[in-house]
Design a protein around this motif. Structure first.
Motif, PDB file in Angstrom:
ATOM      1  N   PRO A  72      43.781  42.934  39.091  1.00 22.72           N
ATOM      2  CA  PRO A  72      43.419  41.522  38.981  1.00 22.72           C
ATOM      3  C   PRO A  72      42.794  41.042  40.282  1.00 22.72           C
ATOM      4  N   ASN A  73      42.575  39.747  40.408  1.00 28.41           N
ATOM      5  CA  ASN A  73      42.084  39.187  41.666  1.00 28.41           C
ATOM      6  C   ASN A  73      43.124  39.438  42.758  1.00 28.41           C
ATOM      7  N   ILE A  74      42.679  39.950  43.901  1.00 27.16           N
ATOM      8  CA  ILE A  74      43.587  40.273  44.997  1.00 27.16           C
ATOM      9  C   ILE A  74      43.267  39.407  46.211  1.00 27.16           C
ATOM     10  N   ILE A  75      44.266  38.687  46.693  1.00 21.23           N
ATOM     11  CA  ILE A  75      44.164  37.979  47.967  1.00 21.23           C
ATOM     12  C   ILE A  75      45.142  38.642  48.924  1.00 21.23           C
ATOM     13  N   VAL A  76      44.616  39.261  49.964  1.00 23.22           N
ATOM     14  CA  VAL A  76      45.466  39.926  50.958  1.00 23.22           C
ATOM     15  C   VAL A  76      46.055  38.884  51.896  1.00 23.22           C
ATOM     16  N   THR A  77      47.350  38.991  52.168  1.00 23.11           N
ATOM     17  CA  THR A  77      48.029  38.110  53.117  1.00 23.11           C
ATOM     18  C   THR A  77      48.750  39.012  54.120  1.00 23.11           C
ATOM     19  N   THR A  78      48.228  39.076  55.338  1.00 24.23           N
ATOM     20  CA  THR A  78      48.734  40.050  56.290  1.00 24.23           C
ATOM     21  C   THR A  78      48.618  39.539  57.716  1.00 24.23           C
ATOM     22  N   ALA A  79      49.340  40.175  58.623  1.00 27.29           N
ATOM     23  CA  ALA A  79      49.243  39.864  60.046  1.00 27.29           C
ATOM     24  C   ALA A  79      48.295  40.816  60.767  1.00 27.29           C
ATOM     25  N   TYR A  80      47.698  41.758  60.029  1.00 25.11           N
ATOM     26  CA  TYR A  80      46.867  42.806  60.634  1.00 25.11           C
ATOM     27  C   TYR A  80      45.406  42.607  60.266  1.00 25.11           C
ATOM     28  N   GLN A  81      44.589  42.217  61.239  1.00 30.83           N
ATOM     29  CA  GLN A  81      43.183  41.934  60.951  1.00 30.83           C
ATOM     30  C   GLN A  81      42.322  43.195  60.866  1.00 30.83           C
ATOM     31  N   LEU A  90      37.381  47.389  48.810  1.00 34.75           N
ATOM     32  CA  LEU A  90      38.186  47.503  47.593  1.00 34.75           C
ATOM     33  C   LEU A  90      38.033  46.278  46.693  1.00 34.75           C
ATOM     34  N   ASN A  91      37.042  45.442  47.015  1.00 32.03           N
ATOM     35  CA  ASN A  91      36.687  44.284  46.182  1.00 32.03           C
ATOM     36  C   ASN A  91      37.785  43.218  46.114  1.00 32.03           C
ATOM     37  N   ILE A  92      38.488  43.018  47.230  1.00 29.38           N
ATOM     38  CA  ILE A  92      39.446  41.914  47.252  1.00 29.38           C
ATOM     39  C   ILE A  92      38.686  40.591  47.266  1.00 29.38           C
ATOM     40  N   VAL A  93      39.361  39.528  46.859  1.00 26.86           N
ATOM     41  CA  VAL A  93      38.748  38.202  46.845  1.00 26.86           C
ATOM     42  C   VAL A  93      38.696  37.617  48.246  1.00 26.86           C
ATOM     43  N   ASP A  94      39.791  37.746  48.996  1.00 29.30           N
ATOM     44  CA  ASP A  94      39.841  37.172  50.334  1.00 29.30           C
ATOM     45  C   ASP A  94      40.910  37.875  51.163  1.00 29.30           C
ATOM     46  N   TYR A  95      40.821  37.672  52.478  1.00 27.91           N
ATOM     47  CA  TYR A  95      41.707  38.345  53.428  1.00 27.91           C
ATOM     48  C   TYR A  95      42.271  37.264  54.336  1.00 27.91           C
ATOM     49  N   LEU A  96      43.533  36.892  54.129  1.00 25.45           N
ATOM     50  CA  LEU A  96      44.153  35.813  54.886  1.00 25.45           C
ATOM     51  C   LEU A  96      45.048  36.384  55.977  1.00 25.45           C
ATOM     52  N   LEU A  97      44.805  35.953  57.205  1.00 26.32           N
ATOM     53  CA  LEU A  97      45.614  36.403  58.334  1.00 26.32           C
ATOM     54  C   LEU A  97      46.786  35.447  58.552  1.00 26.32           C
ATOM     55  N   LYS A 107      40.607  27.585  50.149  1.00 28.29           N
ATOM     56  CA  LYS A 107      39.312  28.271  50.095  1.00 28.29           C
ATOM     57  C   LYS A 107      39.425  29.599  49.346  1.00 28.29           C
ATOM     58  N   ALA A 108      40.524  30.300  49.570  1.00 29.91           N
ATOM     59  CA  ALA A 108      40.730  31.573  48.882  1.00 29.91           C
ATOM     60  C   ALA A 108      40.877  31.350  47.374  1.00 29.91           C
ATOM     61  N   ILE A 109      41.627  30.333  46.991  1.00 27.39           N
ATOM     62  CA  ILE A 109      41.815  30.031  45.563  1.00 27.39           C
ATOM     63  C   ILE A 109      40.491  29.680  44.909  1.00 27.39           C
ATOM     64  N   ASN A 110      39.661  28.898  45.592  1.00 26.23           N
ATOM     65  CA  ASN A 110      38.353  28.551  45.036  1.00 26.23           C
ATOM     66  C   ASN A 110      37.477  29.782  44.853  1.00 26.23           C
ATOM     67  N   LYS A 111      37.613  30.771  45.711  1.00 25.70           N
ATOM     68  CA  LYS A 111      36.863  32.021  45.546  1.00 25.70           C
ATOM     69  C   LYS A 111      37.317  32.776  44.301  1.00 25.70           C
ATOM     70  N   ILE A 112      38.600  32.681  43.967  1.00 20.16           N
ATOM     71  CA  ILE A 112      39.107  33.326  42.750  1.00 20.16           C
ATOM     72  C   ILE A 112      38.393  32.773  41.536  1.00 20.16           C
ATOM     73  N   GLU A 113      38.185  31.471  41.495  1.00 23.87           N
ATOM     74  CA  GLU A 113      37.506  30.855  40.364  1.00 23.87           C
ATOM     75  C   GLU A 113      36.109  31.428  40.192  1.00 23.87           C
ATOM     76  N   VAL A 114      35.388  31.602  41.305  1.00 24.56           N
ATOM     77  CA  VAL A 114      34.047  32.176  41.234  1.00 24.56           C
ATOM     78  C   VAL A 114      34.093  33.595  40.689  1.00 24.56           C
ATOM     79  N   LYS A 115      35.006  34.405  41.192  1.00 20.65           N
ATOM     80  CA  LYS A 115      35.115  35.798  40.764  1.00 20.65           C
ATOM     81  C   LYS A 115      35.461  35.886  39.280  1.00 20.65           C
ATOM     82  N   LYS A 116      36.325  35.013  38.798  1.00 19.36           N
ATOM     83  CA  LYS A 116      36.668  35.006  37.376  1.00 19.36           C
ATOM     84  C   LYS A 116      35.434  34.767  36.528  1.00 19.36           C
ATOM     85  N   GLU A 117      34.598  33.803  36.917  1.00 19.38           N
ATOM     86  CA  GLU A 117      33.431  33.470  36.120  1.00 19.38           C
ATOM     87  C   GLU A 117      32.434  34.612  36.081  1.00 19.38           C
TER      88      GLU A 117
END
Length: 230
Positions: A72-81, A90-97, A107-117
């Motif tokens: 599915p849509n993947i948003i990475v949430t990590t402390a490692y940049q 790997l086609n993730i939607v966004d990478y949150l540090l 902003k990441a959630i709004n990108k999910i909407e674009v990817k879904k469409e």
């Protein structure tokens, strides 16, 4: 959108779920504290979004992601940049540090909407422009349907999103907003203006009329208008 949180830290679950609870249309399914729990959950439920940590026991985040045939849509949430490049490969939607702000999360959630469409074939009952954006303005989260937007104007460090009934001022770059809008429904006509094609009433010389509003057409953006005549 149904989502799960995959992270071995309880505090990360609390923060992400708190952010999700503040937004409409996000439905919590399960807390997963390692990749094995996530696999079991995906076998039982249809999930639209995974908030994925990378440094986890048993199976690392990207190792888990590579096991998924149709992730599915993947948003990475990590402390490692340092793993961001691999993530986008790997086609993730966004990478949150971590720690990330609520504004960055939106902003990441709004990108999910674009990817879904982009992944949904148009049908008579699903129009590509029928999506929503979450805008943060005046300490509130406002959901705006893109089909209701007349035009967007850049004013200094802010943009003004104008609908038939409202004007919403958001601290955002006009280029970032353009990237979130359906390309078949909007076009940029000036360095400071984006207009909705469906709401254009007239084009006269170097200006566009939308209801009682007059929108300028910049010289370098005139070619964008050619898409109206295809």
């Amino acid at each position: 959108m149904k989502y799960i949180i995959v992270d071995d830290e309880h505090i990360a679950h609390d923060i992400i779920k708190g952010y999700c609870d503040a937004l409409p249309n996000l439905i919590f399914v399960q807390h997963c504290y390692d990749a094995i729990e996530a696999m079991e959950c995906l076998a039982k439920h249809k999930i639209d979004v995974i908030f994925l940590d990378l440094n986890m026991p048993k199976l690392k985040g990207f190792e888990f992601l590579k096991t998924l045939k149709h992730p599915p849509n993947i948003i990475v949430t990590t402390a490692y940049q340092e793993y961001a490049v691999e993530g986008y490969e790997l086609n993730i939607v966004d990478y949150l540090l971590k720690p990330f702000s609520f504004e960055r999360f939106i902003k990441a959630i709004n990108k999910i909407e674009v990817k879904k469409e982009e992944n949904i074939a148009p049908t008579p009952n699903i129009k590509k422009e029928d999506k929503s954006l979450f805008l943060r303005a005046n300490k509130k989260i406002i959901q705006v349907k893109t089909e209701d937007i007349l035009f967007i104007e850049a004013t200094g460090n802010y943009i003004k999103v104008v609908t038939a009934t409202n004007e919403i001022q958001v601290r955002e770059k006009i280029s970032d907003m353009l990237s979130l809008l359906p390309t078949n429904a909007f076009l940029q006509t000036h360095k400071s203006f984006i207009v909705a094609k469906k709401h254009i009433n007239e084009i006269e010389g170097n200006r566009i009329l939308i209801r009682d509003f007059v929108i300028p057409i910049g010289k370098v953006y005139k070619n964008n208008l050619k898409t109206l005549f295809k």
